[in-house]
Design a protein around this motif. Structure first.
Motif, PDB file in Angstrom:
ATOM      1  N   LEU A  71       1.042   4.118  -2.909  1.00  0.00           N
ATOM      2  CA  LEU A  71       0.904   5.555  -2.669  1.00  0.00           C
ATOM      3  C   LEU A  71       2.060   6.322  -3.295  1.00  0.00           C
ATOM      4  O   LEU A  71       1.876   7.421  -3.836  1.00  0.00           O
ATOM      5  CB  LEU A  71       0.845   5.821  -1.169  1.00  0.00           C
ATOM      6  CG  LEU A  71      -0.419   5.369  -0.435  1.00  0.00           C
ATOM      7  CD1 LEU A  71      -0.202   5.399   1.074  1.00  0.00           C
ATOM      8  CD2 LEU A  71      -1.594   6.272  -0.817  1.00  0.00           C
ATOM      9  N   THR A 104      -2.752  -4.742  -6.117  1.00  0.00           N
ATOM     10  CA  THR A 104      -3.860  -4.473  -5.197  1.00  0.00           C
ATOM     11  C   THR A 104      -3.417  -4.897  -3.805  1.00  0.00           C
ATOM     12  O   THR A 104      -3.333  -6.094  -3.510  1.00  0.00           O
ATOM     13  CB  THR A 104      -5.119  -5.256  -5.606  1.00  0.00           C
ATOM     14  OG1 THR A 104      -5.488  -4.893  -6.940  1.00  0.00           O
ATOM     15  CG2 THR A 104      -6.272  -4.947  -4.644  1.00  0.00           C
ATOM     16  N   ALA A 118       0.833  -1.204   0.000  1.00  0.00           N
ATOM     17  CA  ALA A 118       0.000   0.000   0.000  1.00  0.00           C
ATOM     18  C   ALA A 118       0.865   1.251   0.000  1.00  0.00           C
ATOM     19  O   ALA A 118       0.578   2.226  -0.715  1.00  0.00           O
ATOM     20  CB  ALA A 118      -0.927  -0.006   1.212  1.00  0.00           C
ATOM     21  N   ASP A 140      -0.644  10.587   8.246  1.00  0.00           N
ATOM     22  CA  ASP A 140      -0.485  11.341   6.997  1.00  0.00           C
ATOM     23  C   ASP A 140       0.853  12.063   6.965  1.00  0.00           C
ATOM     24  O   ASP A 140       1.515  12.135   5.921  1.00  0.00           O
ATOM     25  CB  ASP A 140      -1.627  12.356   6.844  1.00  0.00           C
ATOM     26  CG  ASP A 140      -2.945  11.696   6.459  1.00  0.00           C
ATOM     27  OD1 ASP A 140      -2.917  10.551   5.969  1.00  0.00           O
ATOM     28  OD2 ASP A 140      -4.002  12.326   6.655  1.00  0.00           O
ATOM     29  N   ASP A 175      -5.923  -6.226   2.254  1.00  0.00           N
ATOM     30  CA  ASP A 175      -6.423  -5.636   3.483  1.00  0.00           C
ATOM     31  C   ASP A 175      -6.209  -6.652   4.583  1.00  0.00           C
ATOM     32  O   ASP A 175      -7.048  -7.520   4.835  1.00  0.00           O
ATOM     33  CB  ASP A 175      -7.915  -5.302   3.339  1.00  0.00           C
ATOM     34  CG  ASP A 175      -8.421  -4.488   4.533  1.00  0.00           C
ATOM     35  OD1 ASP A 175      -7.589  -4.132   5.388  1.00  0.00           O
ATOM     36  OD2 ASP A 175      -9.638  -4.216   4.592  1.00  0.00           O
ATOM     37  N   GLY A 195      -5.886   6.107  -5.709  1.00  0.00           N
ATOM     38  CA  GLY A 195      -6.945   5.844  -4.748  1.00  0.00           C
ATOM     39  C   GLY A 195      -6.548   4.874  -3.659  1.00  0.00           C
ATOM     40  O   GLY A 195      -7.408   4.358  -2.936  1.00  0.00           O
ATOM     41  N   SER A 196      -5.255   4.588  -3.515  1.00  0.00           N
ATOM     42  CA  SER A 196      -4.810   3.666  -2.464  1.00  0.00           C
ATOM     43  C   SER A 196      -5.172   4.213  -1.087  1.00  0.00           C
ATOM     44  O   SER A 196      -5.147   5.422  -0.848  1.00  0.00           O
ATOM     45  CB  SER A 196      -3.290   3.452  -2.555  1.00  0.00           C
ATOM     46  OG  SER A 196      -2.957   2.793  -3.756  1.00  0.00           O
ATOM     47  N   ASP A 197      -5.504   3.314  -0.196  1.00  0.00           N
ATOM     48  CA  ASP A 197      -5.977   3.665   1.136  1.00  0.00           C
ATOM     49  C   ASP A 197      -4.793   3.868   2.071  1.00  0.00           C
ATOM     50  O   ASP A 197      -4.072   2.927   2.395  1.00  0.00           O
ATOM     51  CB  ASP A 197      -6.884   2.547   1.643  1.00  0.00           C
ATOM     52  CG  ASP A 197      -7.521   2.871   2.984  1.00  0.00           C
ATOM     53  OD1 ASP A 197      -7.217   3.954   3.546  1.00  0.00           O
ATOM     54  OD2 ASP A 197      -8.298   2.038   3.480  1.00  0.00           O
ATOM     55  N   ARG A 198      -4.605   5.098   2.517  1.00  0.00           N
ATOM     56  CA  ARG A 198      -3.503   5.388   3.419  1.00  0.00           C
ATOM     57  C   ARG A 198      -3.617   4.615   4.729  1.00  0.00           C
ATOM     58  O   ARG A 198      -2.601   4.258   5.343  1.00  0.00           O
ATOM     59  CB  ARG A 198      -3.449   6.892   3.714  1.00  0.00           C
ATOM     60  CG  ARG A 198      -2.960   7.727   2.524  1.00  0.00           C
ATOM     61  CD  ARG A 198      -2.781   9.176   2.918  1.00  0.00           C
ATOM     62  NE  ARG A 198      -1.997   9.882   1.898  1.00  0.00           N
ATOM     63  CZ  ARG A 198      -1.130  10.852   2.174  1.00  0.00           C
ATOM     64  NH1 ARG A 198      -0.932  11.227   3.429  1.00  0.00           N
ATOM     65  NH2 ARG A 198      -0.451  11.438   1.207  1.00  0.00           N
ATOM     66  N   ALA A 199      -4.834   4.345   5.148  1.00  0.00           N
ATOM     67  CA  ALA A 199      -5.026   3.658   6.428  1.00  0.00           C
ATOM     68  C   ALA A 199      -4.428   2.261   6.421  1.00  0.00           C
ATOM     69  O   ALA A 199      -4.081   1.724   7.488  1.00  0.00           O
ATOM     70  CB  ALA A 199      -6.514   3.591   6.750  1.00  0.00           C
ATOM     71  N   MET A 200      -4.272   1.656   5.228  1.00  0.00           N
ATOM     72  CA  MET A 200      -3.729   0.302   5.155  1.00  0.00           C
ATOM     73  C   MET A 200      -2.270   0.238   5.579  1.00  0.00           C
ATOM     74  O   MET A 200      -1.746  -0.831   5.868  1.00  0.00           O
ATOM     75  CB  MET A 200      -3.904  -0.259   3.740  1.00  0.00           C
ATOM     76  CG  MET A 200      -5.362  -0.460   3.352  1.00  0.00           C
ATOM     77  SD  MET A 200      -5.552  -1.002   1.646  1.00  0.00           S
ATOM     78  CE  MET A 200      -4.919  -2.665   1.769  1.00  0.00           C
ATOM     79  N   THR A 201      -1.588   1.377   5.608  1.00  0.00           N
ATOM     80  CA  THR A 201      -0.181   1.396   6.018  1.00  0.00           C
ATOM     81  C   THR A 201      -0.023   1.454   7.528  1.00  0.00           C
ATOM     82  O   THR A 201       1.053   1.135   8.051  1.00  0.00           O
ATOM     83  CB  THR A 201       0.550   2.609   5.417  1.00  0.00           C
ATOM     84  OG1 THR A 201       0.025   3.813   6.000  1.00  0.00           O
ATOM     85  CG2 THR A 201       0.387   2.653   3.899  1.00  0.00           C
TER      86      THR A 201
END
Length: 869
Positions: A217, A558, A213, A259, A561, A249-255
């Motif tokens: 990003l 991809t 992820a 921020d 999660d 559109g990658s989800d930052r929360a997955m890292t």
């Protein structure tokens, strides 16, 4: 005695070593990997070459025999299995400890003559995801860069790599580069705050498996900031659009990162042209390891930051000859010389060169599947070479039963007693480091000679010679009639010309005509080495990839999660600084056992409170696959929700501490590499009735509910614990110390819960045993130093260092055997920088891997001392 130039047998750095027959070892100043520097393990190599515990003659069913009956039996049982059940009923499981010549003969025998690809290697456990990622992106398993890139980079990103402990010489190269060029920035991406993070300008405590992820990003930002190298990608890369689209559109929360942390990383990576992304097991050992690798490669391909000085992706391997094994097709899905097993033209070319009767035409069983096939009864004959899968494989207890289920098993090894060797029918004595001769390839594609400086002991023979002898006994005399390792190398180098003619990367045909003397004198050499073209150098700065059409492929990634699976905490496994794999070599060195002398569990303070655990107590760590007992080490450097445990301890060195018994045998679906850092575990306190520390002149065994054994200068030391108080402390002490004879002096304080026993004979102290109802507080290094002396027993049982022999404390600098209390005293006396400690004690001045710990001690002691002043 003259020094012999050879190569270190430990990690993939591939350091050059100068060694003498008396065990004197130093770094080779002329070797391009290390320029004379060695880590603590390499420095202590001379302490590991004794013949204690060596396998010196073939053994069949535990009985010593000669080579002829042993090898006749091996050849007959393998032949019979092939005739009755087919070629895929047999398997080899080999090792990155083998030399390239050993690997080559093993692969020729099983793939080209037996006709099965059922040969895999413990390197599958360390870098198969990198191989798969390289092949997906580049069309070949090619490492683009070289170590020199670390000195030229402006940003170095270390991903899933505790370089300071696992590859200390490279870590020190980066430390030196940063000192010479303060503008060099280092980013460390690791859930744990390891020793490596000490040099980090930015440490990212990423969520486990959040790497893909994060690099998605990064690719998104590369696109958004207009940093895609349009000329390079148009000429040399396919798949850019799909990869960038997947990244958007990658989800930052997955890292699991803030921020601010993410933006700092993106700015550093995007803000310079010269970036090296160095990755290791934290990337590879995952169910999505190949995706992580390709997410990293995508960023370098999109920007054209590959194959140029100071930039590129870099996979650092664990095993010393993982690269050599890859070059000769050591994995079940590969052919020699980086040719493809599933490519009919490649198979035909190799079979023609070998003039072989039965070429494997499909991939064989990868490591996890291979041992599952053993358990299922599909493998009728198994040969394990130079490795210890009963400890190192995931779901290790199941692997033990799988080996037992095979009708006929063989192990080639240098020692008699390992967890694996206890299970097999035939043991074959191989030569070890210092006795064997051949080549290894390190992580930057440098081929080095490993040379003998000791005679082969007993009946020990080189691995290639043992394997070739079995090939001859199976009926293929001419194909395996090798007279020397140089002859094997020449055939292998000649075969690589076929690879070159097929347009592949691996070509060392320029070395195919080396005579014996030239082979023996061969200096460190970077491949490729074609016959009529320039050798060495970097790959891909100007394209030239190995997919049809010559372009690289960026892949749409991809990120998974990775929600927690099941109850408990995530278990992260790995290595300690001074030990190597299952300690069959490093466990012989007194110095190397004194830094981390027992298995442990690193846990965050909040998780420790939740589990009801206190520092230095013992924890039961378990899941449906197994149960282990580990010493508790509470530290804020651990990530909340995760625990860490090292993988080195075996049933021979500890009781109930084989950590891979807890690791599920789940693998990356592409690479087949196990997810060794992805198990879930629950914790509870081990209800010890007593804790103990023992040191003995006699060998001890881990016979108590908890026990961890380590070598020391005076013999052996042990941390032990029991469930119930024994009826006789003297009897308990004698059993732990393995000292049935001698006089005993006993001190018992039931009210204080303290019990101590000394065993002595003729005035000489043979053993000391300290027990208490709480973890034992005793000057351990001082107690170790008393064994073999004429110290009065009652003085020894005081458990404190005498004025004439101050306590050294736990070993911090293994190179010079410097303890924590020595260092604390020097800090108090005014040595308040790491360099100052090096000047007065030597600590940290050799390999440098202890320098982060020296700084930790300075940070802890100096402020207190200065406040007192």
């Amino acid at each position: 005695m003259t020094s012999v130039k050879t190569a270190c047998p430990y990690c993939g750095v591939g350091c050059g070593v100068l060694a003498k027959a008396d065990g004197t070892v130093s770094g080779d100043p002329d070797h391009p990997a290390n320029f004379g520097r060695l880590c603590s393990k390499g420095t202590a190599l001379g302490e590991t070459v004794s013949l204690e515990g060596r396998l010196l003659a073939p053994r069949v069913d535990g009985v010593e025999t000669g080579w002829d009956p042993a090898l006749d039996l091996v050849a007959e049982r393998f032949r019979a299995a092939v005739e009755e059940y087919g070629p895929d009923s047999v398997a080899f499981y080999v090792s990155g400890q083998l030399l390239t010549e050993d690997y080559y003969v093993a692969n020729k025998l099983i793939k080209g003559y037996i006709g099965s690809a059922n040969i895999d290697t413990n390197s599958r456990l360390c870098m198969a995801s990198s191989v798969a990622g390289h092949k997906w992106a580049f069309g070949s398993d090619t490492v683009p860069g070289q170590y020199a890139d670390f000195e030229e980079a402006e940003v170095i990103v270390l991903v899933g790599s505790n370089l300071a402990w696992c590859h200390p010489v490279l870590f020190q190269r980066i430390v030196a580069a940063k000192k010479a060029r303060p503008g060099l920035k280092v980013v460390v991406i690791d859930p744990r705050r390891t020793a490596t993070a000490k040099i980090a300008d930015l440490h990212l405590s990423i969520r486990p498996d959040g790497d893909a992820a994060l690099f998605n990003l990064l690719l998104e930002q590369i696109d958004a900031r207009g940093l895609i190298d349009a000329d390079y990608t148009a000429a040399h890369v396919d798949g850019l659009g799909d990869a960038v689209k997947a990244a958007h559109g990658s989800d930052r929360a997955m890292t699991g990162l803030s921020d601010t942390e993410i933006d700092q990383f993106l700015d550093l990576w995007c803000g310079t042209d010269k970036v090296v992304t160095l990755y290791s097991q934290g990337v590879n050992q995952s169910v999505c390891g190949t995706d992580k690798v390709n997410a990293i490669l995508n960023c370098h391909l999109a920007t054209g930051r590959i194959g140029k000085p100071g930039c590129g992706p870099f996979s650092i391997t664990g095993q010393p000859n993982a690269m050599g094994g890859r070059e000769v097709g050591g994995l079940a899905n590969m052919l020699a010389c980086h040719l493809d097993l599933e490519n009919a033209d490649h198979r035909h070319a190799v079979q023609t060169f070998w003039a072989s009767p039965a070429m494997a035409d499909a991939p064989g069983l990868k490591a996890v599947d291979l041992f599952q096939a053993c358990a299922d009864g599909k493998i009728k004959a198994l040969w394990i070479m130079s490795t210890n899968p009963a400890v190192s494989m995931p779901d290790a207890d199941k692997v033990v039963e799988a080996i037992r289920a095979v009708p006929f098993t063989v192990a080639s090894d240098i020692v008699i007693d390992t967890d694996t060797n206890r299970l097999v029918d035939v043991l074959l004595p191989a030569t070890g480091w210092g006795e064997k001769s051949g080549t290894v390839t390190n992580s930057e594609r440098c081929i080095s000679r490993q040379r003998a400086f000791l005679p082969a002991p007993g009946q020990a023979r080189p691995d290639w010679d043992i394997i070739a002898d079995v090939g001859r006994r199976m009926g293929w005399h001419d194909a395996f009639d090798f007279a020397s390792e140089a002859e094997v190398f020449r055939e292998y180098a000649a075969l690589s010309s076929v690879s070159g003619m097929l347009g592949r990367d691996f070509d060392i045909s320029g070395l195919a005509d080396l005579g014996d003397q030239a082979y023996d004198a061969m200096p460190p050499t970077y491949w490729p080495v074609p016959r009529n073209a320039a050798s060495g150098g970097r790959f891909f700065a100007d394209g030239g990839f190995y997919h049809p059409g010559g372009k690289a492929r960026m892949l749409p990634i991809t990120p998974p999660d990775r929600k927690p699976v099941g109850a408990g905490l995530r278990l992260n496994t790995g290595r300690v600084r001074d030990h190597w794999h299952t300690m069959t070599r490093t466990g012989r060195s007194p110095r190397l056992g004194m830094h981390m002398g027992e298995p442990y569990l690193e846990i965050h303070p909040e998780d420790a409170v939740s589990a009801g655990l206190r520092d230095a107590e013992l924890a039961v760590v378990e899941n449906p696959r197994g149960r282990v007992i580990l010493r508790v080490l509470i530290t804020a450097k651990a990530q909340l929700g995760s625990v860490f445990a090292p993988m080195h301890w075996t049933d021979i060195t500890a009781s109930q501490s084989r950590i891979n018994a807890l690791v599920d045998a789940v693998t990356d679906p592409v690479s087949g590499q196990p997810a060794s850092k992805g198990a879930n575990v629950t914790l509870k306190q081990f209800e010890a009735g007593w804790y103990g520390f023992a040191v003995s002149a006699a060998p001890m065994e881990p016979t108590r509910p908890y026990a961890a054994i380590a070598r020391c200068k005076s013999g052996w030391r042990a941390e032990v614990a029991g469930v119930r108080l024994p009826e006789s402390w003297e009897s308990e002490a004698r059993a732990v110390l393995n000292l049935p004879d001698g006089e005993a002096s006993v001190v018992e304080d039931p009210a204080g819960g303290v019990y101590r026993v000394a065993i002595h004979h003729g005035g000489q102290l043979l053993g000391l045993f300290f027990a208490a109802c709480e973890p034992v507080t005793v000057a351990r290094s001082a107690a170790v130093a008393l064994i073999g002396t004429e110290t009065p027993p009652m003085a020894a049982l005081a458990g404190v260092a005498g004025a004439e022999q101050p306590d050294r404390g736990a070993t911090i600098c293994a190179c010079f055997d410097i303890g924590s209390e020595q260092i604390r005293r020097s800090i108090s006396d005014g040595a308040r920088t790491v360099d100052a400690l090096g000047a007065c004690l030597g600590a940290g001045s050799n390999c440098g891997s202890c320098r982060p710990e020296l700084q930790d001690l300075i940070d802890a002691v100096a402020p207190v001392k200065m406040a007192a002043e």
